[in-house]
Enzyme design. Structure first.
Site, PDB file in Angstrom:
ATOM      1  N   HIS A  85       0.867  -1.178   0.000  1.00 53.25           N
ATOM      2  CA  HIS A  85       0.000   0.000   0.000  1.00 53.25           C
ATOM      3  C   HIS A  85       0.901   1.224   0.000  1.00 53.25           C
ATOM      4  O   HIS A  85       0.675   2.173  -0.717  1.00 53.25           O
ATOM      5  CB  HIS A  85      -0.937  -0.004   1.199  1.00 53.25           C
ATOM      6  CG  HIS A  85      -1.893   1.153   1.188  1.00 53.25           C
ATOM      7  ND1 HIS A  85      -2.890   1.292   2.099  1.00 53.25           N
ATOM      8  CD2 HIS A  85      -2.006   2.234   0.386  1.00 53.25           C
ATOM      9  CE1 HIS A  85      -3.578   2.402   1.862  1.00 53.25           C
ATOM     10  NE2 HIS A  85      -3.039   2.996   0.824  1.00 53.25           N
ATOM     11  N   PHE A 129      -2.075   5.543  -8.690  1.00 54.26           N
ATOM     12  CA  PHE A 129      -1.761   5.123  -7.322  1.00 54.26           C
ATOM     13  C   PHE A 129      -0.297   5.426  -6.997  1.00 54.26           C
ATOM     14  O   PHE A 129       0.012   5.999  -5.946  1.00 54.26           O
ATOM     15  CB  PHE A 129      -2.072   3.635  -7.167  1.00 54.26           C
ATOM     16  CG  PHE A 129      -1.793   3.060  -5.807  1.00 54.26           C
ATOM     17  CD1 PHE A 129      -2.197   3.699  -4.652  1.00 54.26           C
ATOM     18  CD2 PHE A 129      -1.145   1.838  -5.681  1.00 54.26           C
ATOM     19  CE1 PHE A 129      -1.961   3.143  -3.385  1.00 54.26           C
ATOM     20  CE2 PHE A 129      -0.904   1.278  -4.435  1.00 54.26           C
ATOM     21  CZ  PHE A 129      -1.306   1.938  -3.293  1.00 54.26           C
ATOM     22  N   HIS A 132       0.221   9.098  -6.548  1.00 56.41           N
ATOM     23  CA  HIS A 132      -0.281   9.516  -5.235  1.00 56.41           C
ATOM     24  C   HIS A 132       0.725   9.173  -4.138  1.00 56.41           C
ATOM     25  O   HIS A 132       1.051  10.012  -3.287  1.00 56.41           O
ATOM     26  CB  HIS A 132      -1.628   8.847  -4.943  1.00 56.41           C
ATOM     27  CG  HIS A 132      -2.015   8.905  -3.509  1.00 56.41           C
ATOM     28  ND1 HIS A 132      -2.553  10.029  -2.916  1.00 56.41           N
ATOM     29  CD2 HIS A 132      -1.908   7.967  -2.518  1.00 56.41           C
ATOM     30  CE1 HIS A 132      -2.763   9.791  -1.623  1.00 56.41           C
ATOM     31  NE2 HIS A 132      -2.393   8.553  -1.367  1.00 56.41           N
ATOM     32  N   GLU A 133       1.220   7.933  -4.149  1.00 52.19           N
ATOM     33  CA  GLU A 133       2.167   7.505  -3.113  1.00 52.19           C
ATOM     34  C   GLU A 133       3.442   8.341  -3.168  1.00 52.19           C
ATOM     35  O   GLU A 133       3.992   8.718  -2.140  1.00 52.19           O
ATOM     36  CB  GLU A 133       2.483   6.010  -3.249  1.00 52.19           C
ATOM     37  CG  GLU A 133       1.325   5.107  -2.852  1.00 52.19           C
ATOM     38  CD  GLU A 133       0.874   5.293  -1.414  1.00 52.19           C
ATOM     39  OE1 GLU A 133       1.712   5.236  -0.495  1.00 52.19           O
ATOM     40  OE2 GLU A 133      -0.334   5.510  -1.201  1.00 52.19           O
ATOM     41  N   LYS A 136       2.565  12.149  -2.075  1.00 53.13           N
ATOM     42  CA  LYS A 136       2.190  12.277  -0.664  1.00 53.13           C
ATOM     43  C   LYS A 136       3.303  11.823   0.283  1.00 53.13           C
ATOM     44  O   LYS A 136       3.527  12.430   1.330  1.00 53.13           O
ATOM     45  CB  LYS A 136       0.915  11.484  -0.377  1.00 53.13           C
ATOM     46  CG  LYS A 136       0.402  11.685   1.041  1.00 53.13           C
ATOM     47  CD  LYS A 136      -0.967  11.096   1.233  1.00 53.13           C
ATOM     48  CE  LYS A 136      -1.479  11.366   2.650  1.00 53.13           C
ATOM     49  NZ  LYS A 136      -2.829  10.854   2.845  1.00 53.13           N
ATOM     50  N   HIS A 137       4.010  10.752  -0.085  1.00 46.77           N
ATOM     51  CA  HIS A 137       4.978  10.154   0.842  1.00 46.77           C
ATOM     52  C   HIS A 137       6.421  10.191   0.336  1.00 46.77           C
ATOM     53  O   HIS A 137       7.331  10.569   1.064  1.00 46.77           O
ATOM     54  CB  HIS A 137       4.580   8.711   1.156  1.00 46.77           C
ATOM     55  CG  HIS A 137       3.184   8.578   1.652  1.00 46.77           C
ATOM     56  ND1 HIS A 137       2.778   9.048   2.884  1.00 46.77           N
ATOM     57  CD2 HIS A 137       2.079   8.051   1.079  1.00 46.77           C
ATOM     58  CE1 HIS A 137       1.483   8.809   3.050  1.00 46.77           C
ATOM     59  NE2 HIS A 137       1.036   8.209   1.963  1.00 46.77           N
TER      60      HIS A 137
END
Length: 184
Positions: A85, A129, A132-133, A136-137
């Protein structure tokens, strides 16, 4: 807390050192200590990238270990395979950095499609995805896009065996800055 208490007694209640301390003055000093500690925690949380690479926060002679990353694994609906995830640094989100570029991870794209996929029950494509990862991270780490996603894949390979059906559809690990992880 004891050091904070002693400093506040000397700073805000010098007479307390020479005369008996009342319960009211002790409570006021404890409240001030807690407020200062809360402020210090907020400053550390806002410090973001200045804490990179460290899993220890030092205050005077006292240190407090903190986990540095969360490795989050998931099971997509109808699957028994544990996939990634995310690999989430705990010191920040949505940091400044390069926009996601799928060409930067072309050498590991086939692994990404198998082990770091967007579950079919979600509407995002794999690239959405991953973007996004990363935004954001990943941008909050000092790693390149390839290094960030490669590290996530390596950690998934090393730790996915520690996830069980009793974890439900998600499984998380606390990881140090050297990527030694323990199951939550």
């Amino acid at each position: 807390l004891v050091s904070c208490f002693a400093i506040l007694v000397l700073r805000y209640c010098p007479a307390c050192v020479e005369q008996p301390v009342t319960l009211l003055s002790v409570m006021a000093i404890k409240v001030n200590c807690l407020l200062l500690m809360s402020l210090f925690a907020t400053v550390l949380a806002d410090a973001g990238p200045t804490l990179r690479g460290s899993n220890t926060i030092s205050v005077g002679n006292e240190t407090a270990s903190s986990k540095t990353y969360v490795l989050a694994l998931q099971q997509c609906s109808g699957s028994t395979l544990w996939t990634l995830h995310g690999l989430w640094p705990e010191w920040g989100q949505n940091c400044a950095g390069d926009a996601f570029d799928v060409s930067q991870i072309s050498s590991i794209k086939s692994q990404m499609e198998k082990y770091w996929l967007s579950c079919p029950e979600y509407s995002d494509t794999n690239e959405e995805f991953w973007s996004h990862e990363w935004s954001k991270h990943g941008t909050c780490t000092t790693m390149t896009q390839l290094d960030y996603f490669s590290e996530g894949l390596a950690l998934r390979s090393k730790y996915a065996g520690g996830c069980t059906s009793s974890d439900g559809s998600s499984c998380e690990f606390d990881c140090t800055s050297s990527f030694q992880c323990t199951h939550q």
